[in-house]
Design an enzyme around this catalytic site. Structure first.
Site, PDB file in Angstrom:
ATOM      1  N   GLY A   1     -39.885   9.547 -27.908  1.00  0.00           N
ATOM      2  CA  GLY A   1     -41.150   9.765 -28.059  1.00  0.00           C
ATOM      3  C   GLY A   1     -40.872  11.330 -29.877  1.00  0.00           C
TER       4      GLY A   1
ATOM      5  N   GLU B   1     -41.853   5.758 -17.465  1.00  0.00           N
ATOM      6  CA  GLU B   1     -42.407   6.673 -16.676  1.00  0.00           C
ATOM      7  C   GLU B   1     -41.736   6.238 -14.843  1.00  0.00           C
ATOM      8  OE1 GLU B   1     -44.101  10.692 -17.166  1.00  0.00           O
ATOM      9  OE2 GLU B   1     -44.260   9.752 -19.447  1.00  0.00           O
TER      10      GLU B   1
ATOM     11  N   THR C   1     -33.818   7.242 -21.463  1.00  0.00           N
ATOM     12  CA  THR C   1     -33.888   6.061 -21.934  1.00  0.00           C
ATOM     13  C   THR C   1     -32.902   5.075 -23.466  1.00  0.00           C
ATOM     14  OG1 THR C   1     -36.145   5.378 -20.958  1.00  0.00           O
ATOM     15  CG2 THR C   1     -35.654   3.232 -21.863  1.00  0.00           C
TER      16      THR C   1
END
Ligand code: FAD
Ligand code: FAD
Lengths: 697, 697
Positions: free
Chosen positions: B203, B456, B164
């Site tokens: 993350g 996701e 992303t």
């Protein structure tokens, strides 16, 4: 510190302005507005004077460092409690100027909830619950007395509302704390008879308040008269130490509203003067004679205030999150819906329009209905204040009005607060991942908001009770009696029953109002008839209502939605002509989308055919499209400054990415060392342990 | 420290055991169970071996102090990140034993999410996204190479998933980071061309990972080949310092999952060897020749893993919160539904049954469908691993299966995760105020869960894409072609169209499956026909699909629900006979309630008449009643220990109030002084300021 943003760069000879373009996109959207924004602001604020009052207030708040909210989303619950208390101290000075007791204070509190809802609650618990109980349940003399003790000036005084117990919340009538009259000393003895009778959830009890309005069973000469209200001092106003017989604890962290110090309280034979029982509607004489109240509900009157406020707040909160999500939708581009390389704005996707624009219409409907509810509330409070309790006719009128207020506010509180739960969450999801970042405000907003579905009347319990009132109104109609108030249309059941759209025009507000009245009235009257049948079969009142609980829930939903739709069209009819066109589109969208969402009864009662329903669905899409160009103007007219929005992706300038990047890097300065580097080293650089070989034994 | 609980006391000669009674109420409920609980546990775990595997694992976890979760709900986000990292270190030792790469690891991870979902995510990002990308997108040699670098052993190695960007999330094809081939050095140059191309949300990036799989546009000789995957080292494995050209920042606090260190990354002309591009399906030769992948979706394969896991986790999470709310409903008494003084259990209210029991049935349906999805996933992964990419037939089969997996998992991920959002929130509300207390776990659970609707694959985007596949399948049927997989029933449209219930029995699973197939198939085929008409009118493919976006969403919903219902009945048919009766009631409830919730199309397609619909509504109430006595047995069979439930009102013993009181007073020791006493004194004891009089000037 700011982020090291780099300007847009050329790539393949093409300027990539993904980062900076949103601001110009926003201006282009704003230019599409076809109505006078200022006029619309007055419409939502119910008058120019209110707009100006609020703007003056907002200006001062925004400048006041006590209300700086930059770090609000990052605060842990302990510092948040302190911050909240400090803000209360500061809010008090505002309230003192407005008159803590005045209706203006209400206008102040509601938007304050946008900055720190916990501060709003802590102030509301004191003024809206504690003081309201003194004023509403106490005699004039009692109220004057507590004022002289500082209950308005907050000098050495802070109240809390001691209703709920560990074992009982909704069922107030079965609370277990006792208030036993001791004739010898002219006192009540307040006592917690078992652990489940521990007062629980009491906002302010853990730390800050020194008095409570305690809900306890009045026991005189061994007889239980049910629940009444008593003022019980908790802490010494000077030392703030707990008084003898009072045990208090903190109930800890919550899903949200962590600035409130909710606590539990146990009373061990605490004595208070007889005159501390609030005696406006029910009295105990020094001889121990008990005079019963004319209507049990009058005893719980303080809660109604909160319900009305929550119906209105549903609008205040929904409009904030809708502003953020719609502005973001106007500048965020992702995929493209048409041929060609340029990506489309989210706002141009039919699905995205349908996710957000009906919620915008719904919020506007919620406001219209809540404003009518506030009017009824003001009327009732006014009556109550000037009521001569010896005038039986006046009391009986009062009781009727209070019942109407209870039933209307029950449905509006429940369905408006739920609608706003859905709205906040849908707005969050509409912003994709960014909706999940604390900085954009949705997470905190959701967590702070949802408690409104539970406190001061659990929504499901309220729906059951609204449904009960509707069945009772329906029975009146069946008995040929007159019904007034919000359910008056039941009186027209004969013409409403069996109505169908036929050649009616689904784009006509009258037709839609007729549709809603027809379906809601039939559902209510069917339930009333079912109730009568059960009773005729010898089923008890309680069992009959329990048997009809699903129907009660459903009719409360239909009736409430019908009321909101009518309230919105009533309000639009009185609006300035310059804004009527866009508002009518909003109203039609609200009514049609509500049909789509509650399709089954419209088909089942035959109001709509299957083809009509397809038309409804198409019209929802159509009106989303009609309103689409106006959404930026509408959100502008909500008049919420960037400070109050507190969400970098929702700022007025539309510069979503730059504002976000700045806000994120200001809160989380790049280059800050990882605070758990040692733990990482210990793991990443470990040498795997192997059992030493021991071959021979 | 424990609370000073006092035992129940006598009042008016009657024993008030409100506090201690719940435990005996729970036992009485448990005694009503009419089926072998252990057998049911195996049913839910899909086999006795799995039950035993999980129990062994759980036992060890519960004993392991690293996973102590007593203070979990009270942790602020900074200590939570550290705690999470420490738990990852500990989890690694378990994974190492199970085989980090093995399907067993999946069973381990999912329940671990009940203790600390952030730890589950951080491990999943590494193994499920980063390593899956290496394995799925890299050649065997590449995967071996990264293993040799420590990607499985986590020694000096931790990966993150760099897809992303600030400007692009769902539309992966338009990501802006570039990977430009430099033939001279046989390297790629990874670069962030503008600020919106900043990797965002990554993350692990903020603190812990030292490698990323970077999604970037492959540029060779100035030509843009679209997005591919590249392994980019971020930090020096020894010093953990950022490598040259890498800028990283923390994106800060989130609505939930705050144990994850999500960060942003900017690349400034970072050079990596050509061989760091993952080249299983698409290659760049040293000469700069680009070989395209057979199917674009294969490039994003890593995400599919997460989708499948989330469909399954929807069950894992729903069952946890349902256990808490149903157990509480079995012991909480409030009001009474029958004459007489004793209050009723919440579980005995029809409204309460209808709020919770259908959600229980739905969760069980979600499990059945997710388990089928996992089977398909395993099949596809197995094929993929053994695929000979030069065998065109094998590749084409593979592409078909992958498409089926993409479309089925899209709908199941979206609607299962949404269903669990609603379930957690309804369960919270069903516990009244206590649902809002952190100690009961709902707030944290909700906040941690809802992100599954976004990451996701955003749920709405997934629905649109599932809807697109369905329309494509519908078109195949219209063209007389054969459709396989989950949409195979479309092939029977001729018999399904125009079907009605007629004299069918709504209590027969076959009839209900027929109802769902008929309505879903008609809706899909109508959309397919509409699509064909639009295309025939010359509307472009893109515009036609956009025009049908609402239909796409709706058919995805109907089709997915139909699939879940069929999967559940398939699973029940194979269940041990001793549990079939209760499961059949559950299945009927699921199917009927789903009709009630989606009433309009059943009425519009004429499958049901208005009278039938009333029957459906009555039957939902009826089956809630049938299942009611079994809910404690069913929640017991979920086999979640008190440790994993982590909610004192949901404990096995039913002793809700005592457990709660203990837990609350242990976390918040009574008598702890208020930390902001000074601020309170300053306010409560202030002397109001008055402007000194200055009369003469
Ligand atoms: C943050 C917070 C602050 C609060 N502050 C205060 C305060 O300052 N002072 C105070 O006195 N109280 C306070 N409360 C308590 C609040 O008023 C109660 O939580 C509320 O009244 C609901 O009661 P309960 O929690 O006991 O729920 P219950 O009454 O136990 O209800 C539990 C569930 O059962 C359902 N239910 C109950 N009865 C029925 C029925 N007859 N038929 C069907 N379903 C039923 C309800 O819908 C609900 O879902 C606070 C609560 C919260 C969460
Ligand atoms: C906690 C968290 C952790 C994450 N971790 C990672 C990570 O480790 N690595 C990583 O690469 N990413 C990560 N992500 C990012 C995540 O994958 C994205 O947020 C997700 O893909 C959605 O993209 P987006 O946020 O850009 O939303 P967008 O794509 O901008 O979507 C915004 C909204 O627009 C709607 N929309 C979009 N397109 C259309 C259309 N064509 N028609 C109608 N509506 C449309 C969507 O439904 C959505 O509501 C994480 C996200 C979160 C929240």
């Amino acid at each position: 510190m700011k982020a090291n943003n780099t300007a847009s760069l050329l790539k393949d000879g093409k300027e990539l302005n993904t980062f900076t373009r949103p601001a110009s996109d926003m201006q282009a959207e704003r230019d599409r507005t076809s109505f006078p924004v200022r006029e619309m602001t007055h419409f939502f604020n119910n008058g120019k004077e209110n707009t100006e009052f609020l703007e003056k207030l907002f200006e001062r708040i925004q400048r006041d460092p006590a209300f700086n909210n930059k770090d609000f989303y990052d605060l842990d619950y302990k510092p948040l409690r302190q911050r909240t208390f400090e803000q209360i101290g500061r809010m008090w000075s505002y309230l003192d100027e407005l008159g803590a007791d005045s209706p203006l204070a209400r206008r102040f509190l509601s938007p304050f909830g946008m900055i720190n809802p916990s501060a709003q609650t802590r102030v509301s618990v004191h003024y809206g619950l504690f003081v309201s109980a003194l004023r509403g349940q106490g005699t004039d003399k009692q109220y004057e007395f507590w004022k002289s003790q500082g209950c308005l000036s907050l000098n050495r005084f802070y109240g809390c509302f001691g209703m709920t117990e560990l074992g009982h919340g909704s069922n107030v009538a079965e609370l277990e704390t006792t208030a036993t009259f001791d004739r010898a000393t002219d006192e009540f003895i307040i006592h917690t008879p078992n652990t489940a009778a521990t007062k629980w959830w009491i906002g302010g009890a853990a730390h800050s308040s020194n008095h409570t309005v305690c809900f306890a069973r009045l026991i005189v000469d061994g007889k239980d008269y049910g629940v009444r209200n008593f003022v019980v001092p908790l802490r010494d106003p000077e030392s703030h130490n707990l008084l003898p017989g009072i045990a208090v604890g903190d109930i800890g962290k919550k899903m949200g509203r962590d600035g409130i110090d909710n606590g539990w309280i146990q009373f061990s034979n605490v004595r208070i003067p007889r005159t501390y029982m609030l005696m406006r509607y029910s009295q105990v004489t020094p001889e121990g004679k008990v005079i019963e109240p004319p209507l049990a509900q009058l005893t719980y009157g303080a809660l109604i205030n909160g319900r009305v406020a929550m119906a209105y707040d549903s609008w205040v909160w929904a409009r904030r999150f809708l502003t953020i999500a719609l502005r973001y939708a106007a500048v965020r581009r992702q995929f493209s819906s048409t041929e060609g390389r340029e990506e489309s704005k989210l706002l141009d996707y039919v699905l995205h329009q349908r996710r957000l624009i009906p919620l915008l219409a719904q919020a506007i409907g919620i406001e219209a209905a809540a404003t009518e509810l506030y009017r009824l509330f003001d009327e009732v409070t006014h009556h109550q204040a000037s009521l001569d309790t010896s005038d039986r006719k006046a009391v009986s009128d009062m009781v009727d009005k209070t019942k109407e207020l209870f039933s209307l506010s029950a449905g509006l509180k429940a369905f408006s607060t739920w609608a706003t739960v859905d709205t906040i969450d849908e707005c969050r999801q509409a912003c994709g991942g960014l909706g999940y970042l604390s900085a954009t405000g949705f997470g905190q907003g959701f967590d702070d908001w949802v408690v409104n579905c539970t406190w001061e009347g659990d929504n499901n319990v309220l729906c059951l009770s609204a449904g009960r009132s509707l069945i009772q109104s329906g029975c009146k109609v069946l008995d040929g009696k007159h019904v007034t108030g919000a359910a008056d249309y039941l009186g027209r059941i004969k013409t409403l029953r069996g109505k169908s759209l036929a050649s009616g025009d689904l784009r006509d507000p009258k037709v839609l109002v007729g549709a809603w009245e027809s379906v809601a009235a039939q559902a209510v009257m069917d339930a009333a008839e079912a109730y009568k049948k059960l009773r005729a079969r010898g089923v008890s009142d309680k069992a009959a209502f329990e048997e009809l609980s699903i129907d009660r829930f459903n009719i409360a939903r239909l009736h409430t939605r019908c009321f909101q739709i009518k309230a919105l069209f009533r309000k639009i009819a009185n609006a300035n002509p310059s804004i009527q066109k866009v508002l009518t589109n909003v109203g039609l969208l609200f009514a049609l989308w509500s049909i789509e969402k509650n399709g089954s009864p419209f088909l089942q009662y035959g109001f709509l055919t299957s083809d009509d329903m397809n038309k409804v669905i198409d019209l929802v899409t159509f009106y989303c499209g009609e309103v689409r160009d106006q959404v930026i103007g509408i959100t502008d007219s909500f008049n919420i400054s960037d400070f109050f929005l507190n969400s970098p992706i929702g700022n007025y300038d539309g510069n979503a990415y730059e504002n976000l990047m700045d806000s994120v890097t200001e809160r989380n300065v790049p280059g800050t060392p990882c605070p758990y580097q040692d733990a990482m080293n210990a793991f990443f650089k470990r040498t795997p342990y192997e059992q030493p070989r021991l071959d021979e034994i």
